[in-house]
Design a protein around this motif. Structure first.
Motif, PDB file in Angstrom:
ATOM      1  N   ASP A 198      -4.872   8.764  -2.056  1.00  0.00           N
ATOM      2  CA  ASP A 198      -4.909   8.326  -0.655  1.00  0.00           C
ATOM      3  C   ASP A 198      -3.670   8.870   0.049  1.00  0.00           C
ATOM      4  O   ASP A 198      -2.573   8.329  -0.063  1.00  0.00           O
ATOM      5  N   ASP A 199      -3.842   9.969   0.779  1.00  0.00           N
ATOM      6  CA  ASP A 199      -2.704  10.630   1.425  1.00  0.00           C
ATOM      7  C   ASP A 199      -2.017   9.726   2.437  1.00  0.00           C
ATOM      8  O   ASP A 199      -0.792   9.708   2.534  1.00  0.00           O
ATOM      9  N   ALA A 200      -2.809   8.994   3.211  1.00  0.00           N
ATOM     10  CA  ALA A 200      -2.227   8.134   4.244  1.00  0.00           C
ATOM     11  C   ALA A 200      -1.383   7.030   3.626  1.00  0.00           C
ATOM     12  O   ALA A 200      -0.282   6.726   4.105  1.00  0.00           O
ATOM     13  N   ALA A 201      -1.875   6.424   2.539  1.00  0.00           N
ATOM     14  CA  ALA A 201      -1.126   5.358   1.876  1.00  0.00           C
ATOM     15  C   ALA A 201       0.154   5.899   1.262  1.00  0.00           C
ATOM     16  O   ALA A 201       1.220   5.277   1.370  1.00  0.00           O
ATOM     17  N   ARG A 202       0.069   7.064   0.616  1.00  0.00           N
ATOM     18  CA  ARG A 202       1.262   7.659   0.017  1.00  0.00           C
ATOM     19  C   ARG A 202       2.305   7.980   1.088  1.00  0.00           C
ATOM     20  O   ARG A 202       3.496   7.738   0.907  1.00  0.00           O
ATOM     21  N   PHE A 203       1.840   8.518   2.200  1.00  0.00           N
ATOM     22  CA  PHE A 203       2.741   8.850   3.294  1.00  0.00           C
ATOM     23  C   PHE A 203       3.412   7.593   3.834  1.00  0.00           C
ATOM     24  O   PHE A 203       4.633   7.556   4.037  1.00  0.00           O
ATOM     25  N   ARG A 204       2.636   6.547   4.037  1.00  0.00           N
ATOM     26  CA  ARG A 204       3.171   5.301   4.581  1.00  0.00           C
ATOM     27  C   ARG A 204       4.215   4.695   3.643  1.00  0.00           C
ATOM     28  O   ARG A 204       5.289   4.275   4.091  1.00  0.00           O
ATOM     29  N   HIS A 205       3.933   4.665   2.350  1.00  0.00           N
ATOM     30  CA  HIS A 205       4.884   4.099   1.390  1.00  0.00           C
ATOM     31  C   HIS A 205       6.177   4.914   1.362  1.00  0.00           C
ATOM     32  O   HIS A 205       7.275   4.356   1.287  1.00  0.00           O
ATOM     33  N   ALA A 206       6.049   6.226   1.408  1.00  0.00           N
ATOM     34  CA  ALA A 206       7.234   7.083   1.349  1.00  0.00           C
ATOM     35  C   ALA A 206       8.097   6.918   2.598  1.00  0.00           C
ATOM     36  O   ALA A 206       9.333   6.886   2.512  1.00  0.00           O
ATOM     37  N   VAL A 207       7.454   6.820   3.759  1.00  0.00           N
ATOM     38  CA  VAL A 207       8.215   6.616   5.003  1.00  0.00           C
ATOM     39  C   VAL A 207       8.965   5.292   4.950  1.00  0.00           C
ATOM     40  O   VAL A 207      10.152   5.222   5.314  1.00  0.00           O
ATOM     41  N   ARG A 208       8.297   4.254   4.495  1.00  0.00           N
ATOM     42  CA  ARG A 208       8.956   2.944   4.422  1.00  0.00           C
ATOM     43  C   ARG A 208      10.130   2.971   3.440  1.00  0.00           C
ATOM     44  O   ARG A 208      11.178   2.376   3.704  1.00  0.00           O
ATOM     45  N   ALA A 209       9.967   3.672   2.320  1.00  0.00           N
ATOM     46  CA  ALA A 209      11.053   3.777   1.346  1.00  0.00           C
ATOM     47  C   ALA A 209      12.221   4.567   1.918  1.00  0.00           C
ATOM     48  O   ALA A 209      13.398   4.203   1.731  1.00  0.00           O
ATOM     49  N   LEU A 210      11.915   5.621   2.647  1.00  0.00           N
ATOM     50  CA  LEU A 210      12.964   6.437   3.263  1.00  0.00           C
ATOM     51  C   LEU A 210      13.768   5.618   4.270  1.00  0.00           C
ATOM     52  O   LEU A 210      15.012   5.614   4.255  1.00  0.00           O
ATOM     53  N   LEU A 211      13.075   4.905   5.137  1.00  0.00           N
ATOM     54  CA  LEU A 211      13.749   4.114   6.152  1.00  0.00           C
ATOM     55  C   LEU A 211      14.503   2.931   5.538  1.00  0.00           C
ATOM     56  O   LEU A 211      15.596   2.568   6.004  1.00  0.00           O
ATOM     57  N   ALA A 212      13.934   2.336   4.492  1.00  0.00           N
ATOM     58  CA  ALA A 212      14.639   1.248   3.812  1.00  0.00           C
ATOM     59  C   ALA A 212      15.925   1.749   3.207  1.00  0.00           C
ATOM     60  O   ALA A 212      16.953   1.039   3.216  1.00  0.00           O
ATOM     61  N   GLY A 213      15.913   2.969   2.671  1.00  0.00           N
ATOM     62  CA  GLY A 213      17.132   3.540   2.113  1.00  0.00           C
ATOM     63  C   GLY A 213      18.197   3.746   3.163  1.00  0.00           C
ATOM     64  O   GLY A 213      19.381   3.440   2.937  1.00  0.00           O
ATOM     65  N   PHE A 214      17.823   4.260   4.316  1.00  0.00           N
ATOM     66  CA  PHE A 214      18.787   4.430   5.405  1.00  0.00           C
ATOM     67  C   PHE A 214      19.303   3.078   5.894  1.00  0.00           C
ATOM     68  O   PHE A 214      20.480   2.938   6.239  1.00  0.00           O
ATOM     69  N   ASP A 215      18.418   2.090   5.922  1.00  0.00           N
ATOM     70  CA  ASP A 215      18.811   0.763   6.395  1.00  0.00           C
ATOM     71  C   ASP A 215      19.826   0.119   5.447  1.00  0.00           C
ATOM     72  O   ASP A 215      20.763  -0.574   5.876  1.00  0.00           O
ATOM     73  N   ALA A 216      19.636   0.362   4.140  1.00  0.00           N
ATOM     74  CA  ALA A 216      20.512  -0.264   3.147  1.00  0.00           C
ATOM     75  C   ALA A 216      21.834   0.474   2.949  1.00  0.00           C
ATOM     76  O   ALA A 216      22.804  -0.114   2.459  1.00  0.00           O
ATOM     77  N   ALA A 217      21.888   1.741   3.339  1.00  0.00           N
ATOM     78  CA  ALA A 217      23.106   2.527   3.136  1.00  0.00           C
ATOM     79  C   ALA A 217      24.233   2.017   4.026  1.00  0.00           C
ATOM     80  O   ALA A 217      23.989   1.556   5.159  1.00  0.00           O
ATOM     81  N   PRO A 218      25.474   2.070   3.551  1.00  0.00           N
ATOM     82  CA  PRO A 218      26.607   1.628   4.382  1.00  0.00           C
ATOM     83  C   PRO A 218      26.665   2.439   5.679  1.00  0.00           C
ATOM     84  O   PRO A 218      26.410   3.639   5.687  1.00  0.00           O
ATOM     85  N   ARG A 219      27.002   1.760   6.743  1.00  0.00           N
ATOM     86  CA  ARG A 219      27.149   2.434   8.045  1.00  0.00           C
ATOM     87  C   ARG A 219      28.606   2.471   8.449  1.00  0.00           C
ATOM     88  O   ARG A 219      28.981   2.666   9.545  1.00  0.00           O
TER      89      ARG A 219
END
Length: 219
Positions: A198-219
């Motif tokens: 499921d390309d759409a599901a894989r894309f959605r999960h990867a985007v959420r993981a990417l953004l979660a990583g940026f959110d958790a990284a020190p600013r």
């Protein structure tokens, strides 16, 4: 058209830069980028090729305009800082869907930066949203660049593998299903059961993981 009669000038033909770009986009989608020329585009619009130079000064400007037009169709990057993740998820999903509708532009989106005033406006809005969310400017640029590059790259691979799936080519689900189950039991199971397809599901999960990583990284 009667012999000796000149084609209508752009203004009388109801042309605008947006209409020229939309016609070029439709032509590229239908016949591929290789078929796109000023002469062919002029014929599509019912004007001489020279008329088009009033709207796009050269072929490079036309190609850049196609990238701009596609990015303009993605969801706008406008939200308050508290909704930045939802806004970026929506933007990424919309960009993917737009690129899938215009596969002829995918090679351009991968090789030509979208740097028109209109696309730069969108980047500016996105940076403001992320700054309001507490991101420093450099990190905000990293977020937008990483997300856009991922969306374009994923969609390009997705479009290519969709053709492979249709033909049962190596890497397709049909190909995996026929693998030796003794040596590749999990891959064969994935192919037979359609797991991970499921390309759409894989894309959605990867985007959420990417953004979660940026959110958790020190600013």
């Amino acid at each position: 058209m009667a012999k000796g009669r000149k084609r209508a000038r752009g203004e009388r033909a109801g042309l605008s830069r947006a209409r020229v770009l939309d016609a070029a986009l439709a032509l590229a989608d239908r016949d591929g980028l290789a078929a796109l020329s000023m002469r062919r585009l002029g014929a599509e619009l019912g004007v001489e090729a020279m008329t088009l130079y009033h709207y796009v000064p050269n072929k490079d400007a036309l190609l850049d305009g196609l990238v701009e037009r596609v990015f303009e169709q993605a969801a706008p990057l406008t939200a308050d800082g508290g909704r930045w993740r939802a806004a970026l998820e929506e933007y990424a999903a919309s960009l993917r869907q737009t690129l899938l509708r215009h596969p002829g532009v995918l090679p351009l989106a991968m090789s030509r930066p979208a740097l028109s005033p209109q696309t730069l406006d969108a980047v500016e809005h996105g940076l403001r949203m992320l700054r309001d969310a507490g991101f420093p400017l450099g990190r905000a640029l990293d977020v937008l660049n990483s997300l856009t590059v991922f969306a374009v790259g994923h969609t390009a691979v997705e479009a290519a593998t969709a053709r492979a799936d249709e033909q049962g080519a190596p890497g397709s689900a049909a190909y995996l299903a026929q693998l030796d189950t003794g040596r590749f039991p999990l891959l064969a199971e994935a192919g037979r059961g359609g797991h991970g397809t499921d390309d759409a599901a894989r894309f959605r999960h990867a985007v959420r993981a990417l953004l979660a990583g940026f959110d958790a990284a020190p600013r």
